[in-house]
Scaffold this motif. Structure first.
Motif, PDB file in Angstrom:
ATOM      1  N   UNK A   8       0.831  -1.195   0.000  1.00 38.25           N
ATOM      2  CA  UNK A   8       0.000   0.000   0.000  1.00 38.25           C
ATOM      3  C   UNK A   8       0.873   1.255   0.000  1.00 38.25           C
ATOM      4  N   UNK A   9       0.498   2.199  -0.881  1.00 42.53           N
ATOM      5  CA  UNK A   9       1.234   3.450  -0.987  1.00 42.53           C
ATOM      6  C   UNK A   9       0.247   4.619  -1.011  1.00 42.53           C
ATOM      7  N   UNK A  10       0.714   5.743  -0.482  1.00 47.05           N
ATOM      8  CA  UNK A  10      -0.083   6.966  -0.495  1.00 47.05           C
ATOM      9  C   UNK A  10       0.827   8.101  -0.924  1.00 47.05           C
ATOM     10  N   UNK A  11       0.512   8.718  -2.074  1.00 46.58           N
ATOM     11  CA  UNK A  11       1.328   9.808  -2.626  1.00 46.58           C
ATOM     12  C   UNK A  11       2.790   9.373  -2.760  1.00 46.58           C
ATOM     13  N   UNK A  12       2.999   8.191  -3.319  1.00 45.19           N
ATOM     14  CA  UNK A  12       4.330   7.618  -3.559  1.00 45.19           C
ATOM     15  C   UNK A  12       5.090   7.306  -2.273  1.00 45.19           C
ATOM     16  N   UNK A  13       4.429   7.377  -1.131  1.00 43.17           N
ATOM     17  CA  UNK A  13       5.053   7.003   0.143  1.00 43.17           C
ATOM     18  C   UNK A  13       4.574   5.604   0.539  1.00 43.17           C
ATOM     19  N   UNK A  14       5.524   4.709   0.782  1.00 45.45           N
ATOM     20  CA  UNK A  14       5.156   3.364   1.190  1.00 45.45           C
ATOM     21  C   UNK A  14       4.570   3.342   2.591  1.00 45.45           C
ATOM     22  N   UNK A  15       3.414   2.714   2.757  1.00 37.25           N
ATOM     23  CA  UNK A  15       2.770   2.626   4.075  1.00 37.25           C
ATOM     24  C   UNK A  15       3.138   1.309   4.757  1.00 37.25           C
ATOM     25  N   UNK A  16       2.597   0.207   4.241  1.00 39.94           N
ATOM     26  CA  UNK A  16       2.921  -1.106   4.799  1.00 39.94           C
ATOM     27  C   UNK A  16       2.533  -2.183   3.804  1.00 39.94           C
ATOM     28  N   UNK A  17       2.927  -3.397   4.119  1.00 41.81           N
ATOM     29  CA  UNK A  17       2.666  -4.542   3.243  1.00 41.81           C
ATOM     30  C   UNK A  17       1.756  -5.527   3.968  1.00 41.81           C
ATOM     31  N   UNK A  18       0.848  -6.109   3.232  1.00 42.54           N
ATOM     32  CA  UNK A  18      -0.134  -7.042   3.799  1.00 42.54           C
ATOM     33  C   UNK A  18      -0.169  -8.300   2.953  1.00 42.54           C
ATOM     34  N   UNK A  19      -0.348  -9.429   3.606  1.00 46.54           N
ATOM     35  CA  UNK A  19      -0.555 -10.689   2.899  1.00 46.54           C
ATOM     36  C   UNK A  19      -1.984 -11.160   3.120  1.00 46.54           C
ATOM     37  N   UNK A  20      -2.651 -11.561   2.040  1.00 48.20           N
ATOM     38  CA  UNK A  20      -4.034 -12.004   2.145  1.00 48.20           C
ATOM     39  C   UNK A  20      -4.340 -12.932   0.980  1.00 48.20           C
ATOM     40  N   UNK A  21      -5.608 -13.277   0.829  1.00 47.20           N
ATOM     41  CA  UNK A  21      -6.040 -14.123  -0.286  1.00 47.20           C
ATOM     42  C   UNK A  21      -6.906 -13.306  -1.228  1.00 47.20           C
ATOM     43  N   UNK A  22      -6.994 -13.757  -2.459  1.00 50.72           N
ATOM     44  CA  UNK A  22      -7.781 -13.044  -3.461  1.00 50.72           C
ATOM     45  C   UNK A  22      -9.285 -13.160  -3.220  1.00 50.72           C
ATOM     46  N   UNK A  23      -9.679 -14.009  -2.290  1.00 50.33           N
ATOM     47  CA  UNK A  23     -11.098 -14.166  -1.987  1.00 50.33           C
ATOM     48  C   UNK A  23     -11.628 -13.029  -1.109  1.00 50.33           C
ATOM     49  N   UNK A  24     -10.724 -12.288  -0.466  1.00 50.48           N
ATOM     50  CA  UNK A  24     -11.142 -11.197   0.426  1.00 50.48           C
ATOM     51  C   UNK A  24     -11.803 -10.085  -0.377  1.00 50.48           C
ATOM     52  N   UNK A  25     -12.861  -9.520   0.189  1.00 46.44           N
ATOM     53  CA  UNK A  25     -13.526  -8.406  -0.466  1.00 46.44           C
ATOM     54  C   UNK A  25     -12.716  -7.130  -0.281  1.00 46.44           C
ATOM     55  N   UNK A  26     -12.838  -6.224  -1.231  1.00 45.82           N
ATOM     56  CA  UNK A  26     -12.109  -4.954  -1.172  1.00 45.82           C
ATOM     57  C   UNK A  26     -12.512  -4.166   0.072  1.00 45.82           C
ATOM     58  N   UNK A  27     -13.761  -4.226   0.463  1.00 47.15           N
ATOM     59  CA  UNK A  27     -14.227  -3.503   1.652  1.00 47.15           C
ATOM     60  C   UNK A  27     -13.509  -3.993   2.912  1.00 47.15           C
ATOM     61  N   UNK A  28     -13.243  -5.296   2.983  1.00 43.31           N
ATOM     62  CA  UNK A  28     -12.522  -5.850   4.127  1.00 43.31           C
ATOM     63  C   UNK A  28     -11.082  -5.355   4.143  1.00 43.31           C
ATOM     64  N   UNK A  29     -10.464  -5.325   2.968  1.00 38.07           N
ATOM     65  CA  UNK A  29      -9.095  -4.822   2.851  1.00 38.07           C
ATOM     66  C   UNK A  29      -9.035  -3.357   3.251  1.00 38.07           C
ATOM     67  N   UNK A  30     -10.027  -2.590   2.835  1.00 40.46           N
ATOM     68  CA  UNK A  30     -10.072  -1.166   3.154  1.00 40.46           C
ATOM     69  C   UNK A  30     -10.166  -0.945   4.661  1.00 40.46           C
TER      70      UNK A  30
END
Length: 289
Positions: free
Chosen positions: A6-28
């Protein structure tokens, strides 16, 4: 497992590991939880550092006043007698008048400072550069060790108006500060992948990222309605610095070549007409001291 960076304005925030089954709302929701938790840890680390230096926070009606003004207004901090650090106290005046100036001893200050450093390392932004995952458990661990260190040094607790206590109780008020601008709000954030907004958010990640679980992708955060974030630069900042350094060295070399006299070769050993004779006589390498 897919790895999301995850990046915001070209600044790296953090990295997450998950599965492709997760909904975008959950990731958010997870992004908001982890990033805001990290910001809370950063705020606590600063305030706990100040706690070690200058003691507990003064009541709001006494902050910023001089000793003469406090005496004239007949104000008294009743919490100083209740919230005494373990082992004793020392005087260390707070120049900006936020804290009491009655600080814990050096050994207790070291406990706070060491814990602050440990907590910072757990949620450091360097994890992003080192391709290391940051989880919500890391954030919770950081908050737990900070709370434990404060309890060790101040077993009687802190005043309810102390920013540290307010942070622990989730009653902090950071409105109007620069820190408030960094806090994420889930309903005001849009996620972007490859120049496309990840909407609707009730879709799984596979709808946007494909079916390959063994992949790493960059997802950018922006405010809703602000359009697509800027694209990633073709070369990294470090690569750009190396390229500029190389170009500068090349330019300096060309300058030196341009400044050289056309007859400079005459001083070269191969241009000396007596070089062969000296070499045959064995006197070509004679040096004068």
């Amino acid at each position: 497992m897919v790895k999301l960076k995850f990046k915001k304005e070209n600044e790296g925030l953090f990295i997450m590991e998950t599965t492709l089954e997760k909904e975008v709302s959950v990731i958010l929701d997870y992004i908001v939880q982890v990033q805001n938790g990290r910001l809370k840890v950063e705020r606590l680390c600063y305030e706990i550092g100040e706690l070690g230096k200058h003691g507990i926070s003064l009541p709001p009606n006494m902050q910023g006043l001089t000793d003469e003004q406090v005496s004239e207004l007949k104000l008294k901090d009743e919490w100083q007698e209740k919230c005494v650090p373990s082992g004793g106290t020392r005087h260390s005046k707070d120049d900006i008048g936020r804290r009491s100036g009655i600080a814990p001893l050096e050994n207790m200050q070291k406990v706070l400072n060491d814990t602050v450093e440990e907590a910072k390392q757990k949620v450091s932004k360097k994890h992003f550069e080192n391709n290391k995952v940051l989880t919500n458990e890391d954030v919770k661990d950081s908050l737990a060790i900070l709370r434990g260190a404060v309890t060790i040094v101040y077993p009687m607790g802190l005043p309810p108006h102390d920013p540290i206590q307010q942070e622990f109780e989730n009653n902090e008020d950071i409105s109007g500060t620069q820190m408030a601008k960094e806090v994420l709000e889930g309903d005001k954030i849009a996620l972007w992948y490859c120049g496309k907004e990840m909407t609707p958010t009730d879709k799984p990640l596979s709808h946007f990222l494909g079916k390959n679980e063994k992949t790493t992708v960059i997802i950018k955060l922006s405010k809703k309605g602000h359009g697509c974030p800027a694209r990633e630069p073709v070369v990294s900042e470090q690569e750009q610095k190396l390229m500029m350094a190389h170009a500068y060295r090349r330019q300096e070399e060309l300058k030196k070549l341009a400044e050289n006299d056309d007859a400079e070769y005459l001083s070269s050993p191969w241009a000396d007409p007596g070089a062969l004779k000296q070499q045959l006589h064995g006197v070509s390498n004679i040096k004068w001291r």
